[in-house]
Motif scaffolding. Structure first.
Motif, PDB file in Angstrom:
ATOM      1  N   LEU A  10       0.853  -1.192   0.000  1.00  9.89           N
ATOM      2  CA  LEU A  10       0.000   0.000   0.000  1.00  9.89           C
ATOM      3  C   LEU A  10       0.889   1.242   0.000  1.00  9.89           C
ATOM      4  O   LEU A  10       1.806   1.364   0.822  1.00  9.89           O
ATOM      5  N   VAL A  11       0.604   2.160  -0.910  1.00  8.06           N
ATOM      6  CA  VAL A  11       1.404   3.372  -1.022  1.00  8.06           C
ATOM      7  C   VAL A  11       0.478   4.534  -1.357  1.00  8.06           C
ATOM      8  O   VAL A  11      -0.562   4.347  -1.996  1.00  8.06           O
ATOM      9  N   GLN A  12       0.854   5.708  -0.929  1.00  8.33           N
ATOM     10  CA  GLN A  12       0.064   6.891  -1.258  1.00  8.33           C
ATOM     11  C   GLN A  12       0.354   7.349  -2.684  1.00  8.33           C
ATOM     12  O   GLN A  12       1.439   7.098  -3.227  1.00  8.33           O
ATOM     13  N   ALA A  13      -0.617   8.020  -3.258  1.00  3.14           N
ATOM     14  CA  ALA A  13      -0.421   8.588  -4.595  1.00  3.14           C
ATOM     15  C   ALA A  13       0.825   9.468  -4.607  1.00  3.14           C
ATOM     16  O   ALA A  13       1.060  10.237  -3.668  1.00  3.14           O
ATOM     17  N   GLY A  14       1.594   9.334  -5.668  1.00  2.00           N
ATOM     18  CA  GLY A  14       2.844  10.075  -5.782  1.00  2.00           C
ATOM     19  C   GLY A  14       4.048   9.318  -5.255  1.00  2.00           C
ATOM     20  O   GLY A  14       5.185   9.740  -5.473  1.00  2.00           O
ATOM     21  N   GLY A  15       3.799   8.230  -4.564  1.00  2.00           N
ATOM     22  CA  GLY A  15       4.876   7.442  -3.991  1.00  2.00           C
ATOM     23  C   GLY A  15       5.485   6.466  -4.982  1.00  2.00           C
ATOM     24  O   GLY A  15       5.148   6.453  -6.169  1.00  2.00           O
ATOM     25  N   SER A  16       6.384   5.642  -4.461  1.00  2.00           N
ATOM     26  CA  SER A  16       7.126   4.692  -5.293  1.00  2.00           C
ATOM     27  C   SER A  16       7.114   3.306  -4.665  1.00  2.00           C
ATOM     28  O   SER A  16       7.003   3.164  -3.443  1.00  2.00           O
ATOM     29  N   LEU A  17       7.240   2.325  -5.513  1.00  2.00           N
ATOM     30  CA  LEU A  17       7.415   0.932  -5.095  1.00  2.00           C
ATOM     31  C   LEU A  17       8.323   0.259  -6.105  1.00  2.00           C
ATOM     32  O   LEU A  17       8.336   0.640  -7.288  1.00  2.00           O
ATOM     33  N   ARG A  18       9.049  -0.726  -5.649  1.00  2.00           N
ATOM     34  CA  ARG A  18       9.828  -1.549  -6.568  1.00  2.00           C
ATOM     35  C   ARG A  18       9.384  -2.994  -6.410  1.00  2.00           C
ATOM     36  O   ARG A  18       9.495  -3.564  -5.320  1.00  2.00           O
ATOM     37  N   LEU A  19       8.890  -3.548  -7.490  1.00  2.00           N
ATOM     38  CA  LEU A  19       8.540  -4.962  -7.506  1.00  2.00           C
ATOM     39  C   LEU A  19       9.725  -5.766  -8.004  1.00  2.00           C
ATOM     40  O   LEU A  19      10.506  -5.306  -8.841  1.00  2.00           O
ATOM     41  N   SER A  20       9.829  -6.964  -7.492  1.00  2.00           N
ATOM     42  CA  SER A  20      10.855  -7.895  -7.942  1.00  2.00           C
ATOM     43  C   SER A  20      10.183  -9.182  -8.390  1.00  2.00           C
ATOM     44  O   SER A  20       9.104  -9.538  -7.906  1.00  2.00           O
ATOM     45  N   CYS A  21      10.834  -9.866  -9.283  1.00  4.15           N
ATOM     46  CA  CYS A  21      10.356 -11.159  -9.751  1.00  4.15           C
ATOM     47  C   CYS A  21      11.569 -12.073  -9.830  1.00  4.15           C
ATOM     48  O   CYS A  21      12.454 -11.862 -10.666  1.00  4.15           O
ATOM     49  N   ALA A  22      11.601 -13.046  -8.948  1.00  2.00           N
ATOM     50  CA  ALA A  22      12.718 -13.978  -8.896  1.00  2.00           C
ATOM     51  C   ALA A  22      12.368 -15.237  -9.675  1.00  2.00           C
ATOM     52  O   ALA A  22      11.269 -15.783  -9.539  1.00  2.00           O
ATOM     53  N   ALA A  23      13.313 -15.695 -10.463  1.00  2.00           N
ATOM     54  CA  ALA A  23      13.102 -16.874 -11.297  1.00  2.00           C
ATOM     55  C   ALA A  23      14.002 -18.015 -10.857  1.00  2.00           C
ATOM     56  O   ALA A  23      15.150 -17.806 -10.448  1.00  2.00           O
ATOM     57  N   SER A  24      13.479 -19.194 -10.941  1.00  3.23           N
ATOM     58  CA  SER A  24      14.283 -20.378 -10.670  1.00  3.23           C
ATOM     59  C   SER A  24      14.937 -20.838 -11.960  1.00  3.23           C
ATOM     60  O   SER A  24      14.559 -20.412 -13.055  1.00  3.23           O
TER      61      SER A  24
END
Length: 120
Positions: A10-24
């Motif tokens: 959950l983040v406020q508008a204007g904020g940032s997030l970094r998603l990661s996707c790990a692969a086997s």
């Protein structure tokens, strides 16, 4: 290839997030990687993709200039950096792997999705 996406929240508008996707597996560098998202009641839509080497990327118009995809083949991980988030970015985000870069859903492998919620 098994994919696991994480980093949502959950983040406020204007904020940032970094998603990661790990692969086997040891063939990660042979796959183009895509990010998609699905909001409630809507179809899954293309967000962006990155080539096997990381040298080419493409983004949906709705996220261009705000989102950046990168990958670290040594770590078998692809990232989605999301800046200037808007409430309309709220969705479950999925990573996908396939032999070709494409904006449609023709990827061979999919992660389980991670929820991103942007509050106004």
């Amino acid at each position: 290839v098994q994919l696991q996406a994480y980093g949502g929240g959950l983040v406020q508008a204007g904020g940032s997030l970094r998603l990661s996707c790990a692969a086997s597996g040891r063939t990660f560098s042979s796959y183009a990687m895509g990010w998609f998202r699905q909001a409630p009641g809507k179809e899954r839509e293309f967000v962006g993709y990155i080539s096997q080497s990381g040298g080419r990327t493409r983004y949906a118009d709705s996220v261009k200039g705000r989102f950046t995809i990168s990958r670290d083949n040594a770590k078998n991980t692809v990232y989605l950096q999301m800046n200037s988030l808007k409430p309309e970015d709220t969705a479950v985000y999925y990573c996908a792997a396939g032999p070709f870069m494409t904006t449609n859903r023709n990827y061979d492998y999919w992660g389980q999705g991670t929820q991103v919620t942007v509050s106004s």
